[in-house]
Write an enzyme that holds these catalytic residues in place. Structure first.
Site, short mmCIF file in Angstrom:
data_model
loop_
_atom_site.label_atom_id
_atom_site.label_comp_id
_atom_site.label_asym_id
_atom_site.label_seq_id
_atom_site.Cartn_x
_atom_site.Cartn_y
_atom_site.Cartn_z
N ASP A 133 0.75 -1.25 0.00
CA ASP A 133 0.00 0.00 0.00
C ASP A 133 0.78 1.31 0.00
O ASP A 133 0.63 2.13 -0.89
CB ASP A 133 -0.94 0.02 1.21
CG ASP A 133 -1.97 -1.11 1.17
OD1 ASP A 133 -1.81 -2.04 0.39
OD2 ASP A 133 -2.94 -1.03 1.93
N GLU A 175 1.67 -9.12 11.65
CA GLU A 175 1.37 -8.74 10.26
C GLU A 175 2.69 -8.53 9.48
O GLU A 175 2.85 -8.99 8.37
CB GLU A 175 0.54 -7.45 10.24
CG GLU A 175 0.13 -6.98 8.87
CD GLU A 175 -0.76 -5.73 8.94
OE1 GLU A 175 -0.95 -5.18 10.06
OE2 GLU A 175 -1.25 -5.30 7.88
C1 2M8 Z 1 -3.29 -3.91 3.84
O1 2M8 Z 1 -4.23 -3.19 3.05
C2 2M8 Z 1 -5.49 -2.69 3.53
C3 2M8 Z 1 -6.20 -2.05 2.35
O2 2M8 Z 1 -6.40 -2.99 1.37
C4 2M8 Z 1 -5.43 -1.63 4.59
O3 2M8 Z 1 -4.35 -1.15 4.95
O4 2M8 Z 1 -6.50 -1.28 5.10
C5 2M8 Z 1 -2.16 -4.40 2.91
O5 2M8 Z 1 -1.05 -4.86 3.63
C6 2M8 Z 1 -2.68 -5.46 1.96
O6 2M8 Z 1 -1.64 -6.02 1.20
C7 2M8 Z 1 -3.39 -6.58 2.72
O7 2M8 Z 1 -3.99 -7.45 1.80
C8 2M8 Z 1 -4.44 -6.03 3.69
C9 2M8 Z 1 -4.99 -7.12 4.62
O8 2M8 Z 1 -3.93 -7.82 5.25
O9 2M8 Z 1 -3.88 -5.01 4.52
#
Ligand code: 2M8
Length: 419
Positions: free
Chosen positions: A158, A382
């Site tokens: 992101d 994470e």
């Molecule tokens: C993160 O993305 C989401 C938006 O899609 C967020 O920050 O709210 C990223 O690390 C993405 O790669 C990942 O799929 C998601 C859920 O783990 O979190």
């Protein structure tokens, strides 16, 4: 409790029945690529559940072929932006309006290889949907050659520095008032900043304004950057999809054509000044000028070069635990802020598969042992600080637990026939 059992327990606790949350609280829905890693994790102890996860994801495929990045199975007021903001029309369940890295064909092949021929029917059932999704990437997002993203969230990486030049061109000043939820769940210093969030929302609002017509979003949207990460993941996935197709007795000429076109576009994302593949603003031609995980995914697609090897070793040798998501020598590096430096176990796994398949088992073994040490120290976080393994972001995270089971705690070969 041993780590294997703890990892299985993490997957079960995040399992909502047919789909798995990345983690409770911070991410209360099904995310596209997280889900595929969850499936790989389940495959080590519950093969039918692994295939169910992929089925549930692909069940939300759009008519145009896109597989969305979030599936909002059950409304949750503690996530922003939710389905009302994405506003993608009348869908049950509601979804977001962009996609995410297409790792599905590659991991589906690996899951099938753990359990062939018993899994053949499950693989055959998803094959046409995967073909349709890959065709969407080819026709809608690869119109300039390399795979492009219309929103940093589409990359899955992101807020990595790759997108800064494209983000600078997005006006986030008129998005209105909103309340972020992410910074209520985790330390705000580990999350993107407010100005970035305003721009993220502006890009979503553009999609809504054109009724999520994906060709218009690509051609007219406020942000369009070539993503080396997706380019390499897709290239590898095209090859894996063609392999699957042949094994199932299909004609795979079309898929092989997509792979050929994408490989031919790689020079467009090679930044000679950097000595590496690089993200590129497709509206201006400008390179991001930053070395990071997107470039190192090249090995997954067999696209390494001697210059990239040298850069990889410099970056890797400057930290202790795996490959950092951005170059520690760059002023943009931040060891604990999300995609601007931390080590991500699941991404280490993808890069390691690349090393293994390109004649570098030594690098694969090193990366596996560093990632295992990092997880033993910091847990199923994470993401983690690449210098001291401090756990960052959400805890009890699905993809980190899955990667412990599939690769970091055991080799891929040791998992064959495990379930
Ligand atoms: C993160 O993305 C989401 C938006 O899609 C967020 O920050 O709210 C990223 O690390 C993405 O790669 C990942 O799929 C998601 C859920 O783990 O979190």
């Amino acid at each position: 409790m041993d780590l294997d059992e703890k990892a299985r327990q993490t997957l079960r606790q995040n399992d909502k029945g047919g789909y798995t949350l990345p983690t409770h609280g911070l991410y209360p829905y099904q995310w596209n690529w997280d889900s595929v890693f969850a499936a790989w994790g389940f495959a080590t102890f519950d093969m039918p559940r692994a295939w169910d996860e992929i089925d549930t994801l692909l069940a939300s495929q759009w008519d145009d072929g896109m597989v969305p990045h979030i599936i909002f199975h059950k409304p949750d007021p503690f996530y922003f932006p939710g389905p009302d903001v994405w506003s993608t029309g009348d869908r049950t369940p509601a979804t977001s309006g962009i996609s995410q890295p297409p790792v599905a064909a590659t991991l589906a092949r690996m899951i099938w290889e753990m359990d062939a021929p018993a899994s053949q029917a499950r693989l055959a059932a998803i094959y046409p949907k995967l073909v349709k999704w890959h065709r969407w990437w080819h026709e809608v997002r690869c119109v300039h050659g390399p795979a492009a993203i219309v929103h940093p969230w589409e990359s899955g990486r992101d807020n990595c520095p790759d997108w800064d030049i494209g983000m600078a061109g997005v006006d986030g000043s008129n998005v209105g008032e909103y309340t972020r939820r992410d910074t209520g769940h985790v330390d705000p210093s580990m999350r993107p900043q407010k100005e970035e969030y305003d721009r993220y929302i502006a890009m979503v609002q553009f999609g809504v304004s054109v009724g999520w017509d994906q060709k218009r979003v690509t051609n007219e949207g406020p942000f369009l950057m070539a993503d080396p990460g997706i380019t390499f993941i897709l290239l590898r996935a095209h090859d894996d999809l063609a392999f699957i197709g042949k094994a199932l007795g299909h004609d795979t000429t079309e898929i092989e054509g997509w792979a050929r076109d994408l490989r031919a576009a790689l020079p467009e994302i090679w930044n000679a000044d950097l000595g590496a593949y690089d993200a590129r603003n497709l509206r201006t031609g400008e390179f991001a000028g930053i070395l990071g995980s997107g470039a190192f995914l090249a090995y997954l697609a067999g696209a390494g070069t001697p210059e990239l090897d040298a850069n990889l070793m410099r970056v890797w040798n400057s930290v202790t635990y795996g490959i950092p998501s951005a170059d520690p020598e760059s002023p943009m590096f931040d060891a604990r802020r999300y995609w601007r430096g931390p080590s991500w176990p699941f991404l280490n796994a993808l890069m390691a598969i690349g090393f293994r398949d390109n004649g570098r088992p030594d690098l694969e073994a090193r990366l596996r042992s560093e990632t295992a040490a990092m997880i033993r120290k910091g847990g199923f976080a994470e993401y983690l600080d690449p210098n001291d393994a401090t756990p960052c972001g959400g805890a009890n995270f699905t993809w980190t637990a899955a990667i412990w089971l599939t690769w970091a705690g055991k080799t891929i070969e040791e998992n064959r026939g495990a379930a």
